[in-house]
Design a protein around this motif. Structure first.
Motif, PDB file in Angstrom:
ATOM      1  N   TYR A  26     -35.393 -25.004  -6.938  1.00 16.88           N
ATOM      2  CA  TYR A  26     -34.510 -24.826  -5.785  1.00 16.88           C
ATOM      3  C   TYR A  26     -33.810 -26.148  -5.508  1.00 16.88           C
ATOM      4  N   CYS A  31     -38.570 -21.829   0.442  1.00 18.81           N
ATOM      5  CA  CYS A  31     -37.706 -23.001   0.301  1.00 18.81           C
ATOM      6  C   CYS A  31     -36.407 -22.803   1.066  1.00 18.81           C
ATOM      7  N   CYS A  64     -40.021 -27.990  -4.024  1.00 15.56           N
ATOM      8  CA  CYS A  64     -39.276 -26.912  -4.680  1.00 15.56           C
ATOM      9  C   CYS A  64     -38.280 -27.408  -5.730  1.00 15.56           C
ATOM     10  N   LYS A  65     -38.286 -28.676  -6.022  1.00 16.99           N
ATOM     11  CA  LYS A  65     -37.180 -29.247  -6.798  1.00 16.99           C
ATOM     12  C   LYS A  65     -37.042 -28.665  -8.201  1.00 16.99           C
ATOM     13  N   ALA A 115     -37.865 -30.034   5.775  1.00 12.79           N
ATOM     14  CA  ALA A 115     -36.919 -29.686   4.714  1.00 12.79           C
ATOM     15  C   ALA A 115     -36.869 -30.785   3.656  1.00 12.79           C
ATOM     16  N   GLN A 116     -36.936 -32.027   4.082  1.00  9.76           N
ATOM     17  CA  GLN A 116     -36.974 -33.128   3.113  1.00  9.76           C
ATOM     18  C   GLN A 116     -38.209 -33.010   2.218  1.00  9.76           C
ATOM     19  N   SER A 162     -37.998 -29.851  -0.093  1.00  6.39           N
ATOM     20  CA  SER A 162     -37.033 -30.016  -1.187  1.00  6.39           C
ATOM     21  C   SER A 162     -37.683 -30.697  -2.382  1.00  6.39           C
ATOM     22  N   CYS A 163     -38.671 -31.540  -2.125  1.00  6.31           N
ATOM     23  CA  CYS A 163     -39.442 -32.134  -3.226  1.00  6.31           C
ATOM     24  C   CYS A 163     -40.380 -31.103  -3.846  1.00  6.31           C
ATOM     25  N   ALA A 201     -31.660 -28.658  -3.311  1.00  6.17           N
ATOM     26  CA  ALA A 201     -31.250 -28.964  -1.939  1.00  6.17           C
ATOM     27  C   ALA A 201     -30.271 -30.132  -1.966  1.00  6.17           C
ATOM     28  N   PRO A 231     -31.436 -34.273   0.662  1.00  8.94           N
ATOM     29  CA  PRO A 231     -32.530 -34.044   1.613  1.00  8.94           C
ATOM     30  C   PRO A 231     -32.805 -35.232   2.528  1.00  8.94           C
ATOM     31  N   THR A 281     -35.019 -25.049   4.459  1.00  8.71           N
ATOM     32  CA  THR A 281     -33.822 -25.890   4.333  1.00  8.71           C
ATOM     33  C   THR A 281     -32.668 -25.363   5.165  1.00  8.71           C
TER      34      THR A 281
END
Length: 770
Positions: free
Chosen positions: A518, A452, A514-515, A507-508, A511-512, A520, A523, A456
């Motif tokens: 993690y 992650c 890993c939300k 990365a967008q 970020s979902c 971000a 995003p 990012t």
């Protein structure tokens, strides 16, 4: 990547050595400066074996650099070389950092191979067993030497010499022993390591030697405060091996290398304790297991089959063993010429480039994902250094250096400051490799343990590099260099902007994924920048200029814009793809590296121009593969460049896996389109494709293609779509691929996360650039 073809020093002396066969030319080298190039044109030797896994010859190459290598991911050497290299062992400060040379205490030669004996040795590289063999049929005996870097005892390089007496001999020699002259040729002391005085010890009636030392210079004071330790152990070698007239015997000699003295010593002792044949079988077994896992099987074209088997052998020789007697050390990446080379400027000094992620990684990922993960781990291990580099250059996130080695800092030669400064697309290429890895594995644990963060932070870097252009309303990325190293400090390199945009979109998406563990920041901001990045496009000529302001007609070094079509798979009109291929083929210089033509091959296969694809396929390897051991050169003969060129191998492998087999990796599916036979082949099988825990095989013949499910991950059901209906895949199922496809294999959406848009630059329908 930039490389001098030759030094311009002592040309006259070199001509004297090479004689009339040498030619002097002045060229623009790939490192961007003019140098004298000495070209020799020796006759190549012949591979006389009909076994697709064995390369045999009666005559060795006239140039030692075309000898094959042996290795196991920890140690490696070229056959009959006085140099051994160890994974992660470098010497020299930054720009002169290179693999540190260890004397070749494994370089044992039969005198029959050194002098003009009447006996004609047979030299063979067995890629299935991972061993180099020398067989000498003498008057009174048959001598066979086996040389290999042990796949289980990974610190060891082993020489085994078997002497078998012949039953019918001259009666005058009935009571005479058989003497086999041998010679240990370790070469001079190392210029890279301060070895201490050699220490002897007795073990089981044999003399062992050892020497420990430290590398002479650290790569970087901040990240490497101390030199690296290394210890070498080896067995003494007599002048002659003695065998009774009616007997036979196997002699085992070995050297072992490690950072730790105890580890090196224990490894050597364990090797010497083993029965000779059992020792060899413990080496062969893991090699066979690797080939059972995966492979490319080609029938009807023996030469092509041999080249492919050679590529996998060389790749796997530089990658770590899956099981070893003692725990493996950290792995330091796959460099353009592998682990057996890298001590010189010509061999890229063992550094890591974009070559790993963009050229070698894709085929390795599809067949050996465990190794793809190890390659990504090298980048994760050096993430903190990449963060510092971004900060030093006024950016955010992670910026990876163009060349890296032991510490992860920039180690590009002082000769070439422009590549270090401008060739920033490597950071996007690493993110693209991550995209492919996540698409084929959905490795949640990897995301949690650094994945992650790396995705990012790479996006943060590109976001900080993109600057709004108020005249166009789009974001520009300035001061870069694309893969074409003949043009530096450009704006909006098409390739660079697309890999940057993909990095932002990924990365967008991540970020979902890993939300839950993690966080971000914003995003969607990454996606907004990606969507508005400039992508050079000329509507009138319907093609992509290489960068903003590219002067049409100006020559380039290698595939650049062509990479948008593959491997980036950026959507475009068929006409645009065709124009990109046609135009850039016409301006690419002939001295470019092999992988350029691999990408053109895939492009023409996508356009269903099989005749042109076949011609470019042949161009992508003929002239680069050196007989008899299928060693690749960076440049087409008579030029050479780097040897043994993994990057060219990787591009060629992609023509087979992603071109002729038609496999494509997408974030939400695995796709197979227009699977067909390579030139002159009657059958082509890609065994052991790994996708979301499944093991698949694609079998292509003249009559058509089939996909077989060898095994499945019970937790990840897969659905196959043939263009008309869906089929739930089951173990041992075989489905027929009728027509061109695309045929898709999917799993349920991952974590209900929306796939990224992946559209770069909303300027496609209006002219941009020239």
């Amino acid at each position: 990547m930039w490389q001098f073809l030759a030094r311009n020093k002592h040309v006259a002396a070199m001509l004297g050595v090479l004689g009339v066969a040498a030619v002097v030319v002045i060229v623009l080298t790939t490192r961007g400066a003019s140098h004298y190039v000495v070209e020799s044109r020796p006759e190549e030797t012949e591979d006389v074996s009909s076994d697709p896994h064995v390369f045999s010859t009666y005559t060795l190459p006239s140039e030692d650099r075309f000898m094959p290598s042996i290795g196991n991911g920890h140690v490696a050497t070229n056959i009959f070389s006085d140099t051994v290299y160890m994974n992660g062992l470098y010497n020299g400060r930054k720009g002169v950092s290179r693999r540190a040379r260890i004397p070749g205490y494994a370089n044992i030669r039969l005198n029959s191979t050194l002098t003009h004996y009447p006996f004609k040795p047979v030299y063979s590289l067995d890629t299935r067993d991972g061993v180099f063999k020398v067989r000498v049929d003498r008057d009174r005996s048959i001598v066979t030497q086996r040389i290999y870097a042990h796949r289980f005892y990974t610190r060891a390089i082993v020489n085994q010499i078997q002497v078998v007496s012949k039953p019918h001999v001259d009666p005058n020699f009935m009571h005479h022993e058989i003497w086999i002259p041998v010679k240990l040729m370790p070469g001079p002391d190392s210029d890279d390591i301060n070895f201490e005085e050699r220490v002897p010890e007795k073990y089981d009636g044999r003399t062992l030697w050892s020497s420990c030392g430290k590398t002479k210079e650290v790569e970087d004071d901040t990240y490497q405060p101390l030199p690296v330790d290394v210890c070498v152990y080896w067995t003494s070698v007599p002048d002659h091996l003695v065998v009774p007239q009616h007997g036979s015997r196997v002699f085992t000699f070995a050297m072992s290398v490690d950072n730790n003295r105890t580890v090196a010593r224990e490894e050597l002792l364990k090797v010497l304790q083993e029965d000779g044949e059992e020792l060899f079988q413990k080496h062969v077994k893991p090699w066979h297991q690797l080939y059972q896992q995966s492979g490319l099987d080609i029938e009807g074209n023996l030469n092509l089959s041999k080249i492919v088997n050679g590529i996998w052998y060389f790749f796997l020789s530089s990658l770590p063993s899956e099981q070893s007697y003692q725990p493996l050390n950290r792995f330091f990446g796959l460099s353009p010429t592998g682990l057996a080379r890298g001590g010189t400027f010509d061999d890229y000094e063992g550094h890591n480039f974009w070559d790993t992620e963009m050229w070698m990684f894709p085929s390795i990922l599809l067949l050996y994902p465990q190794y793809a993960k190890i390659l990504l781990q090298y980048r994760l291990d050096n993430a903190y250094v990449a963060a510092q580099l971004a900060k030093l250059t006024g950016n955010k996130g992670y910026r990876y250096p163009w060349e890296s080695a032991y510490t992860g800092v920039e180690v590009t030669q002082p000769c070439c400051p422009e590549v270090a400064e401008f060739q920033q697309h490597i950071t996007g290429c690493i993110s693209f490799a991550v995209r492919q890895y996540l698409a084929t594995t959905r490795d949640e644990e990897w995301l949690k343990h650094g994945g992650c963060s790396i995705v990012t932070n790479i996006a943060d870097f590109w976001a900080s590099r993109a600057v709004i252009n108020y005249n166009t309303g789009l974001y520009d990325i300035e001061n870069v260099m694309g893969p074409d190293e003949d043009h530096s400090n450009v704006t909006n390199s098409a390739f660079t902007n697309v890999v940057a945009g993909y990095s932002l979109y990924l990365a967008q998406y991540v970020s979902c994924l890993c939300k839950s563990y993690y966080m971000a920041k914003d995003p969607d901001h990454w996606a907004d920048i990606a969507w508005s990045l400039a992508l050079p496009y000329n509507a009138e000529l319907d093609y992509h200029p290489q960068f903003s302001g590219y002067p049409r007609g100006e020559g380039i070094k290698q595939a650049d814009v062509v990479l948008l079509g593959f491997p980036l798979q950026y959507p475009m009109n068929t006409s645009t793809r065709a124009n990109d291929l046609s135009y850039y083929e016409s301006v690419t210089r002939g001295s470019g590296p092999a992988m350029t033509w691999s990408m053109h091959t895939i492009g023409h296969l996508d356009l269903e121009d099989n005749l042109r694809a076949s011609a470019l396929f042949n161009k992508s390897y003929l002239g680069y593969v050196r007989e008899p051991f299928k060693v690749w050169s960076e440049l087409r003969r008579p030029k050479v460049g780097a040897v043994n060129f993994f990057t060219g191998m990787g591009g060629f492998m992609q023509t087979l896996v992603f071109g002729y087999a038609g496999v494509r990796i997408h974030l939400d599916r695995l796709e197979i389109t227009r699977p067909q036979l390579p030139p002159e082949a009657t059958r082509f099988r890609v065994r052991g494709i790994k996708y979301l825990g499944a093991n698949l095989s694609l079998d292509i013949e003249v009559k058509g293609a089939e996909l077989t499910v060898n095994s499945l991950d019970e937790g990840t059901p897969l659905v196959f779509y043939n263009g008309r209906y869906n089929v739930t895949l089951l173990p041992e199922m075989t489905v027929t691929l009728s027509g061109k496809g695309p045929f898709t294999i999917r799993a349920a959406q991952w974590k209900d996360c929306k796939l990224p848009d992946d559209t770069i630059g909303q300027n496609y329908l209006r002219p941009f650039g020239s």
